[in-house]
Design an enzyme around this catalytic site. Structure first.
Site, PDB file in Angstrom:
ATOM      1  N   ASP A 129       0.868  -1.192   0.000  1.00 25.93           N
ATOM      2  CA  ASP A 129       0.000   0.000   0.000  1.00 25.93           C
ATOM      3  C   ASP A 129       0.895   1.230   0.000  1.00 25.93           C
ATOM      4  OD1 ASP A 129      -2.450   1.524   0.174  1.00 25.93           O
ATOM      5  OD2 ASP A 129      -1.965   1.919   2.263  1.00 25.93           O
ATOM      6  N   SER A 130       0.296   2.372  -0.376  1.00 22.13           N
ATOM      7  CA  SER A 130       1.040   3.627  -0.324  1.00 22.13           C
ATOM      8  C   SER A 130       1.452   3.950   1.116  1.00 22.13           C
ATOM      9  CB  SER A 130       0.163   4.751  -0.873  1.00 22.13           C
ATOM     10  OG  SER A 130      -1.023   4.820  -0.110  1.00 22.13           O
ATOM     11  N   CYS A 156      -4.237  -1.414  -2.154  1.00 18.95           N
ATOM     12  CA  CYS A 156      -4.410   0.024  -2.331  1.00 18.95           C
ATOM     13  C   CYS A 156      -5.286   0.202  -3.558  1.00 18.95           C
ATOM     14  CB  CYS A 156      -3.033   0.662  -2.546  1.00 18.95           C
ATOM     15  SG  CYS A 156      -3.091   2.409  -2.974  1.00 18.95           S
ATOM     16  N   GLU A 198      -3.784   9.550   8.227  1.00 17.98           N
ATOM     17  CA  GLU A 198      -2.325   9.439   8.309  1.00 17.98           C
ATOM     18  C   GLU A 198      -1.763  10.338   9.417  1.00 17.98           C
ATOM     19  OE1 GLU A 198       0.232   7.905   6.007  1.00 17.98           O
ATOM     20  OE2 GLU A 198      -1.361   6.586   5.259  1.00 17.98           O
ATOM     21  N   CYS A 237     -11.269   2.852  -0.461  1.00 21.43           N
ATOM     22  CA  CYS A 237      -9.900   3.241  -0.103  1.00 21.43           C
ATOM     23  C   CYS A 237      -9.577   2.449   1.156  1.00 21.43           C
ATOM     24  CB  CYS A 237      -9.803   4.737   0.173  1.00 21.43           C
ATOM     25  SG  CYS A 237      -8.218   5.228   0.888  1.00 21.43           S
ATOM     26  N   HIS A 275      -7.761   2.942   3.554  1.00 28.63           N
ATOM     27  CA  HIS A 275      -7.651   3.696   4.803  1.00 28.63           C
ATOM     28  C   HIS A 275      -9.008   3.866   5.501  1.00 28.63           C
ATOM     29  CE1 HIS A 275      -3.722   4.952   3.349  1.00 28.63           C
ATOM     30  NE2 HIS A 275      -3.507   5.662   4.445  1.00 28.63           N
TER      31      HIS A 275
HETATM   32  N1  DGL Z   1      -5.003   3.424   0.728  1.00 28.85           N
HETATM   33  C1  DGL Z   1      -5.025   3.926  -0.599  1.00 28.85           C
HETATM   34  C2  DGL Z   1      -6.225   3.433  -1.368  1.00 28.85           C
HETATM   35  O1  DGL Z   1      -6.792   2.407  -1.048  1.00 28.85           O
HETATM   36  C3  DGL Z   1      -4.962   5.419  -0.784  1.00 28.85           C
HETATM   37  C4  DGL Z   1      -4.093   6.206   0.084  1.00 28.85           C
HETATM   38  C5  DGL Z   1      -3.337   7.259  -0.678  1.00 28.85           C
HETATM   39  O2  DGL Z   1      -3.941   8.227  -1.165  1.00 28.85           O
HETATM   40  O3  DGL Z   1      -2.142   7.049  -0.779  1.00 28.85           O
HETATM   41  O4  DGL Z   1      -6.604   4.049  -2.332  1.00 28.85           O
END
Ligand code: DGL
Length: 298
Positions: free
Chosen positions: A31-32, A94, A179, A213, A215
């Site tokens: 993931d990012s 991600c 974050e 997403c 997150h």
């Molecule tokens: N967790 C990432 C997703 O599922 C996005 C987070 C980011 O913007 O880096 O899209």
């Protein structure tokens, strides 16, 4: 040898391998940043015996507002890194990377890197479950700007369920709030309500909202407060985990290339301390992390 020395030695061994070994290896989860931990957590509940390496590109997160080219380049570097560390299978945990990089990596890069290795994403398994969940056939997606602009959700859902109407809403503030450990503050409430209202206003018949997403499950209790009764919120983790289990049933060859000692190692491109601290909020357990570079991995 202390526990810390043992895990440091193992980390070193993993990062030194860097060749496309044919030997079985761990499952890579990328993931990012921290969001993919919500997916990893569910995968480990369903497939606890396997070995995992989690890689968060925290130094370059968020990806959500980055261009297609950059997300593709960063994701490919991470995938190459995980392959070099012995993974035969990498899950892009991600949505932004799944939306912007997965297809190109599968079609253009894998045949060149190693046609036997696999990279899977999180959008398809989520799209697959939606047909069973919505009754009104009107579905909303909350995601980063990149995922919404890519139209990946409507495209994937319509391949399977052409009758479902899909509406997207970008939530550019949600990842930064999470974050920065602000998921439980008043700022989070403001932005969650604002973006949810914008989504639901697009079509009053929406009865299912996908958290597109990885997150966003961290905001689940905030989201539930502002969602009208009768609307189902879909967190992806359990569907991605079930889909991976099913994938192994259908692909015993790949299953055999994944080692099973029940281990999980965490790598970040940013500070180890910060990762350790934030990851324990996502996972509700203490972990050890190691900083690595991915930028030079071609
Ligand atoms: N967790 C990432 C997703 O599922 C996005 C987070 C980011 O913007 O880096 O899209």
């Amino acid at each position: 040898m202390s526990e810390y020395q043992r895990s440091s030695a193992f980390f070193l061994l993993l990062t030194m391998k860097e060749n496309l070994s044919k030997a079985p290896g761990p499952i890579g989860v990328f993931d990012s940043g921290y969001g993919g931990l919500t997916i990893l957590d569910k995968i480990r509940q369903v497939l606890p015996g396997y070995d995992y390496i989690y890689l968060g590109d925290n130094a370059r997160a968020p990806y959500g507002t980055r261009s297609f080219e950059i997300v593709y380049e960063f994701t490919l570097q991470a995938v190459n890194k995980l392959f070099g560390m012995g993974c035969h299978l990498v899950i892009l945990a991600c949505n932004t990377a799944s939306a912007k990089a997965l297809r190109t990596i599968q079609i253009n890069d894998l045949p060149r890197i190693d046609p036997e290795r696999r990279v899977l994403g999180v959008i398809r398994p989520t799209a697959e479950c939606i047909g069973r969940i919505t009754r009104s056939r009107h579905v909303g997606v909350l995601a980063t700007s990149g995922t919404i602009k890519s139209e990946s959700y409507p495209v994937e859902i319509h391949k399977l369920f052409p009758d479902i109407k899909v509406y997207g809403q970008a939530c550019p503030m949600w990842v930064p709030l999470i974050e920065n450990n602000e998921a439980h503050g008043l700022g989070a409430d403001f932005f969650v309500q604002k973006d949810l209202d914008s989504l639901l206003y697009k079509d009053r018949k929406i009865d299912t909202v996908i958290l597109g997403c990885t997150h966003y499950p961290l905001l689940l209790n905030r989201i539930e407060r502002f969602v009208p009764e009768g609307v189902t919120i879909v967190s992806q983790g359990e569907y991605v985990a079930a889909s991976l289990k099913d994938y192994f049933h259908r692909h015993p060859g790949m299953d055999g290339k994944c080692t099973r000692n029940g281990t999980c190692f965490y790598f970040t491109t940013e500070s180890e301390d910060k990762f350790r601290e934030s990851a324990s909020i996502f996972l509700n357990e203490k972990i050890t992390a190691q900083r690595i570079e991915v930028a030079s991995s071609k």
